[in-house]
Design a protein around this motif. Structure first.
Motif, PDB file in Angstrom:
ATOM      1  N   GLY A  47     -91.434  43.810 -35.146  1.00  0.00           N
ATOM      2  CA  GLY A  47     -90.262  44.002 -34.292  1.00  0.00           C
ATOM      3  C   GLY A  47     -90.342  43.219 -32.997  1.00  0.00           C
ATOM      4  N   LEU A  48     -91.545  43.153 -32.400  1.00  0.00           N
ATOM      5  CA  LEU A  48     -91.709  42.375 -31.171  1.00  0.00           C
ATOM      6  C   LEU A  48     -91.483  40.888 -31.431  1.00  0.00           C
ATOM      7  N   ILE A  49     -91.968  40.398 -32.561  1.00  0.00           N
ATOM      8  CA  ILE A  49     -91.771  38.987 -32.910  1.00  0.00           C
ATOM      9  C   ILE A  49     -90.284  38.692 -33.070  1.00  0.00           C
ATOM     10  N   LYS A  50     -89.587  39.533 -33.810  1.00  0.00           N
ATOM     11  CA  LYS A  50     -88.146  39.330 -34.016  1.00  0.00           C
ATOM     12  C   LYS A  50     -87.398  39.333 -32.682  1.00  0.00           C
ATOM     13  N   LYS A  51     -87.735  40.290 -31.821  1.00  0.00           N
ATOM     14  CA  LYS A  51     -87.069  40.397 -30.526  1.00  0.00           C
ATOM     15  C   LYS A  51     -87.370  39.171 -29.657  1.00  0.00           C
ATOM     16  N   ALA A  52     -88.623  38.722 -29.649  1.00  0.00           N
ATOM     17  CA  ALA A  52     -88.996  37.545 -28.856  1.00  0.00           C
ATOM     18  C   ALA A  52     -88.275  36.296 -29.347  1.00  0.00           C
ATOM     19  N   LEU A  53     -88.173  36.127 -30.659  1.00  0.00           N
ATOM     20  CA  LEU A  53     -87.462  34.975 -31.216  1.00  0.00           C
ATOM     21  C   LEU A  53     -85.996  35.001 -30.806  1.00  0.00           C
ATOM     22  N   LYS A  54     -85.402  36.177 -30.804  1.00  0.00           N
ATOM     23  CA  LYS A  54     -84.002  36.306 -30.403  1.00  0.00           C
ATOM     24  C   LYS A  54     -83.826  35.972 -28.923  1.00  0.00           C
ATOM     25  N   ILE A  55     -84.694  36.522 -28.081  1.00  0.00           N
ATOM     26  CA  ILE A  55     -84.627  36.251 -26.639  1.00  0.00           C
ATOM     27  C   ILE A  55     -84.788  34.753 -26.362  1.00  0.00           C
ATOM     28  N   ALA A  56     -85.729  34.123 -27.074  1.00  0.00           N
ATOM     29  CA  ALA A  56     -86.020  32.699 -26.864  1.00  0.00           C
ATOM     30  C   ALA A  56     -85.019  31.787 -27.570  1.00  0.00           C
ATOM     31  N   LYS A  57     -84.103  32.385 -28.320  1.00  0.00           N
ATOM     32  CA  LYS A  57     -83.096  31.624 -29.074  1.00  0.00           C
ATOM     33  C   LYS A  57     -83.740  30.651 -30.042  1.00  0.00           C
TER      34      LYS A  57
END
Length: 109
Positions: A47-57
């Protein structure tokens, strides 16, 4: 023990930096309980990886599951793609570090 994910640009600019604490899990035991720490890492990391990828676009064909990522982006060098994956290998509990190492290996393929 904490689970953390960061995404940096090649010039070092931090695009995402997330951390999930395990303090509430371990505080009643007077220290880190390895089995509980590993379970918490497993539970939090994807979940943290998915969220970080989204934040970083970051455009990554990860769909709804990090573990089923397509492998056709290996050669692409675009700004919105991951070029490298780094992971902590120590110091720490090997049982817990193994969770991050395995996830990093999946992401790097």
């Amino acid at each position: 023990d904490d689970t953390a994910v960061a995404i940096l640009r090649g010039d070092g600019k931090v695009l995402a930096n997330l951390r999930e604490s395990q303090q509430s899990i371990h505080e009643n035991y007077g220290g880190v309980v390895p089995r509980l720490a590993k379970e918490a890492h497993v539970s939090a990391l994807s979940g943290l990886i998915k969220k970080a990828l989204k934040i970083a676009k970051i455009d990554d064909d990860m769909g709804d599951d990090v573990h089923h990522r397509h492998h056709h982006h290996h050669q692409q060098q675009q700004q919105n793609k991951l070029d490298a994956v780094a992971v902590t290998i120590g110091p720490g509990l090997s049982l817990c570090l193994e969770v991050g190492v395995k996830e990093a290996m999946k992401l790097s393929q």
